[in-house]
Each structure stands twice: as C-alpha cells, then as structure tokens.
Scaffold this motif. Structure first.
Motif, PDB file in Angstrom:
ATOM      1  N   PHE A 148       0.929  -1.034   0.071  1.00  0.00           N
ATOM      2  CA  PHE A 148      -0.044  -0.060  -0.306  1.00  0.00           C
ATOM      3  C   PHE A 148       0.824   1.293   0.155  1.00  0.00           C
ATOM      4  O   PHE A 148       2.084   1.054   0.217  1.00  0.00           O
ATOM      5  N   ALA A 149       0.195   2.316  -0.089  1.00  0.00           N
ATOM      6  CA  ALA A 149       1.257   3.688  -0.316  1.00  0.00           C
ATOM      7  C   ALA A 149       0.068   4.594   0.352  1.00  0.00           C
ATOM      8  O   ALA A 149      -0.911   4.957  -0.240  1.00  0.00           O
ATOM      9  N   ALA A 150       0.471   5.177   1.572  1.00  0.00           N
ATOM     10  CA  ALA A 150      -0.428   6.183   2.137  1.00  0.00           C
ATOM     11  C   ALA A 150       0.306   7.450   1.854  1.00  0.00           C
ATOM     12  O   ALA A 150       1.147   7.532   2.172  1.00  0.00           O
ATOM     13  N   GLU A 151      -0.192   8.467   1.135  1.00  0.00           N
ATOM     14  CA  GLU A 151       0.229   9.638   0.615  1.00  0.00           C
ATOM     15  C   GLU A 151      -0.725  10.851   0.933  1.00  0.00           C
ATOM     16  O   GLU A 151      -1.822  10.569   1.028  1.00  0.00           O
ATOM     17  N   THR A 152       0.020  12.058   1.010  1.00  0.00           N
ATOM     18  CA  THR A 152      -0.825  13.085   1.121  1.00  0.00           C
ATOM     19  C   THR A 152      -0.736  13.921  -0.154  1.00  0.00           C
ATOM     20  O   THR A 152      -1.332  15.248  -0.185  1.00  0.00           O
ATOM     21  N   GLU A 153       0.085  13.642  -0.920  1.00  0.00           N
ATOM     22  CA  GLU A 153       0.395  14.611  -2.179  1.00  0.00           C
ATOM     23  C   GLU A 153       1.012  13.610  -3.239  1.00  0.00           C
ATOM     24  O   GLU A 153       1.832  12.510  -3.130  1.00  0.00           O
ATOM     25  N   ASN A 154       1.099  14.076  -4.513  1.00  0.00           N
ATOM     26  CA  ASN A 154       1.935  13.297  -5.567  1.00  0.00           C
ATOM     27  C   ASN A 154       1.449  11.742  -5.602  1.00  0.00           C
ATOM     28  O   ASN A 154       2.755  10.921  -5.694  1.00  0.00           O
ATOM     29  N   LEU A 155       0.257  11.351  -5.532  1.00  0.00           N
ATOM     30  CA  LEU A 155      -0.016   9.987  -5.321  1.00  0.00           C
ATOM     31  C   LEU A 155       0.411   9.053  -6.135  1.00  0.00           C
ATOM     32  O   LEU A 155       1.263   7.887  -5.737  1.00  0.00           O
ATOM     33  N   VAL A 156       0.322   9.074  -7.440  1.00  0.00           N
ATOM     34  CA  VAL A 156       0.847   7.969  -8.484  1.00  0.00           C
ATOM     35  C   VAL A 156       2.284   8.096  -8.377  1.00  0.00           C
ATOM     36  O   VAL A 156       2.935   7.063  -8.484  1.00  0.00           O
ATOM     37  N   GLU A 157       2.970   9.222  -8.650  1.00  0.00           N
ATOM     38  CA  GLU A 157       4.487   9.347  -8.669  1.00  0.00           C
ATOM     39  C   GLU A 157       5.193   8.602  -7.312  1.00  0.00           C
ATOM     40  O   GLU A 157       6.028   7.978  -7.603  1.00  0.00           O
ATOM     41  N   ASN A 158       4.445   8.874  -6.129  1.00  0.00           N
ATOM     42  CA  ASN A 158       5.102   8.167  -4.929  1.00  0.00           C
ATOM     43  C   ASN A 158       4.817   6.893  -4.887  1.00  0.00           C
ATOM     44  O   ASN A 158       5.607   6.024  -4.521  1.00  0.00           O
ATOM     45  N   ALA A 159       3.750   6.350  -5.249  1.00  0.00           N
ATOM     46  CA  ALA A 159       3.223   5.062  -5.269  1.00  0.00           C
ATOM     47  C   ALA A 159       4.090   4.218  -6.395  1.00  0.00           C
ATOM     48  O   ALA A 159       4.716   3.141  -6.236  1.00  0.00           O
ATOM     49  N   GLN A 160       4.527   4.973  -7.653  1.00  0.00           N
ATOM     50  CA  GLN A 160       5.389   4.261  -8.388  1.00  0.00           C
ATOM     51  C   GLN A 160       6.945   4.149  -7.950  1.00  0.00           C
ATOM     52  O   GLN A 160       7.594   3.040  -8.234  1.00  0.00           O
ATOM     53  N   ALA A 161       7.272   5.149  -7.116  1.00  0.00           N
ATOM     54  CA  ALA A 161       8.552   5.084  -6.640  1.00  0.00           C
ATOM     55  C   ALA A 161       8.541   3.941  -5.601  1.00  0.00           C
ATOM     56  O   ALA A 161       9.569   3.162  -5.429  1.00  0.00           O
ATOM     57  N   LYS A 162       7.407   3.569  -4.901  1.00  0.00           N
ATOM     58  CA  LYS A 162       7.472   2.655  -3.777  1.00  0.00           C
ATOM     59  C   LYS A 162       7.430   1.089  -4.626  1.00  0.00           C
ATOM     60  O   LYS A 162       8.279   0.214  -4.165  1.00  0.00           O
ATOM     61  N   LEU A 163       6.801   1.230  -5.739  1.00  0.00           N
ATOM     62  CA  LEU A 163       6.640   0.050  -6.308  1.00  0.00           C
ATOM     63  C   LEU A 163       8.043  -0.366  -6.770  1.00  0.00           C
ATOM     64  O   LEU A 163       8.301  -1.706  -6.821  1.00  0.00           O
TER      65      LEU A 163
END
Ligand code: CTP
Ligand code: CA
Length: 224
Positions: A148-163
């Motif tokens: 999962f990725a809990a984000e407060t900004e730049n949702l998709v970019e941050n999720a892709q980085a975590k992937l």
C-alpha cells in the motif's frame, strides 16, 4: 461474498496478508502506534478466502474474522516481520496492508518511565525494518507482492517510486487526506499502480468492495 468469486481464481494458492497498526513499546506500560483499524487487511483476507485461497493474516489489530482464516497476532514490527518471513516460505502472494510503524524506540525501558520535575521528554527513535521491501527483495519468480502507499500528495508518482524501491508487483495507493479514504473508515478510494498497466483509479467504495477489486487484480497478476 463467495458469489463474487464463483470461479475461485485463488484456489490452491496461499495468501499472506498483514493488517492493523504495529505497536512499538516504550516501557512496560506504554507504546507508540497509529490510527489503523485493520479493516482493509481483514477485508482483503475475507476476499482472498472467498476467492478460494488459504489465508494467513498476520495482524497487529484484533477483529472479528471468519474461522477459515488463520490469524497470527503480533505486536511490534520486528515480530510482524519474523511471522511474515516464516509464512512466505510457502506462500504465493503477500499483501502488506498493515500500517507499519516506521520507527521504534531505540531502547525500551525495563521500568515505567518517570517524570523528573518539569523537564522535556525526548524519545530516541530508530528506523524499523521495511517488511514489504524485505519480502519484495526475497520474492521468488512466481510470487506476487502487493503493498500500500499512504500519501498526502503526488499519489501516483510516490506509489510508482514505492513499487520500484520495494520490488512490488502492485501498489494500492491512497490519498489519506481525501474524503472517503484512509485510516479507520469503512470506505476507501484507491489507485492501483502496477509496472505494466496504466494506473487504475477505483471510485470510493466500501473497503470490502475495494478488497475484491484488489484480489481480482492479484489473481490476474498470478497468471500473467
Ligand atoms: N511498510 C513495511 N514496513 C515498513 C514500512 C512500510 O512493510 N517498515 C509497507 C506498508 O505496509 C505499505 C508500504 O510499505 O504496504 C508503504 O508504506 P508507506 O508508509 O506508505 O511507505 P514508506 O515506505 O514507509 O515510506 P514513507 O512513510 O516515508 O512515505
Ligand atoms: Ca511509512
């Protein structure tokens, strides 16, 4: 719920899921934790079971769950990691839905911490191991790893980085500031981020329904 997965796409598969907020001890009577209710992880466990999987839930939060699901209750992050690593030896899928504490107290006090006059209190914290990253790095070719990725900004970019960073196959991203998403609610609004597909935006709905969407995508990833 069983009707949704009539074809039992996860029959014969073992799914390991984490849920809830880990608790990091401070002293014998205190701990650090977060607002996680465990609802998303428990909903995923029920959805995976409905899809025919054998489910082990490594949970830091206790909730009602169907007896077909094996629950391993844990406290802190290192305990959760140890239980997960043991279960992953025989698993096909890992879903890290737990809200894992990023930090733990550097030195847990043997006795209850006392006040001293009106002095400030400073807790010395160290980083916890990253369970998802550890599982992702150790992943066998046919295992599917979901975070999962809990984000407060730049949702998709941050999720892709975590992937990428955690060697996951799917990241379920949610903006925790958004209405109808996040901690301790019955609904969630997520974006499903994989390496090969365009991000899929799922409309806000019950966590039980979001769980079915995630499990359906996991079944696709297992066969692709
Ligand atoms: N996670 C984990 N172990 C940790 C921290 C996070 O397994 N020590 C997992 C969570 O269960 C989740 C994913 O990593 O599936 C992303 O968690 P998140 O808190 O969004 O990201 P972090 O990697 O911790 O980064 P940050 O909080 O700094 O954004
Ligand atoms: Ca974190």
């Amino acid at each position: 719920q069983d009707a949704v997965f009539e074809e039992k796409p996860l029959a014969g598969k073992k799914v390991v899921i984490t849920a809830g907020g880990t608790r990091e001890p401070i002293d014998p009577v205190r701990y650090l934790t977060n607002k996680s209710s465990g609802k998303m992880g428990y909903a995923l466990a029920e959805a995976a079971r409905a899809a025919g999987a054998t489910v082990t839930l490594v949970a830091a939060t206790s909730r009602q769950v169907s007896p077909a699901i094996q629950v391993i209750l844990v406290g802190d992050t290192r305990e959760m990691l140890a239980a997960v690593q043991k279960e992953m030896a025989t698993a096909d899928v890992y879903i890290g839905a737990a809200a894992v504490s990023d930090f733990r107290v550097a030195e847990v006090a043997d006795h209850k911490v006392k006040k001293h006059g009106d002095e400030h209190m400073i807790l010395d914290l160290v980083q916890n191991p990253d369970i998802l990253k550890t599982v992702g790095e150790a992943k066998k070719p046919r295992q599917v790893v979901v975070g999962f990725a809990a984000e407060t900004e730049n949702l998709v970019e941050n999720a892709q980085a975590k992937l990428v960073k955690k060697h996951a196959d799917l990241i379920v991203a949610n903006n925790v500031l958004e209405e109808g998403a996040g901690f301790n609610k019955d609904t969630n609004k997520v974006t499903l981020v994989t390496a090969d597909q365009e991000p899929i935006q799922v409309a806000a709905k019950l966590k039980t329904e979001v769980a079915e969407d995630i499990i359906a995508l996991v079944a696709d990833l297992l066969t692709s």
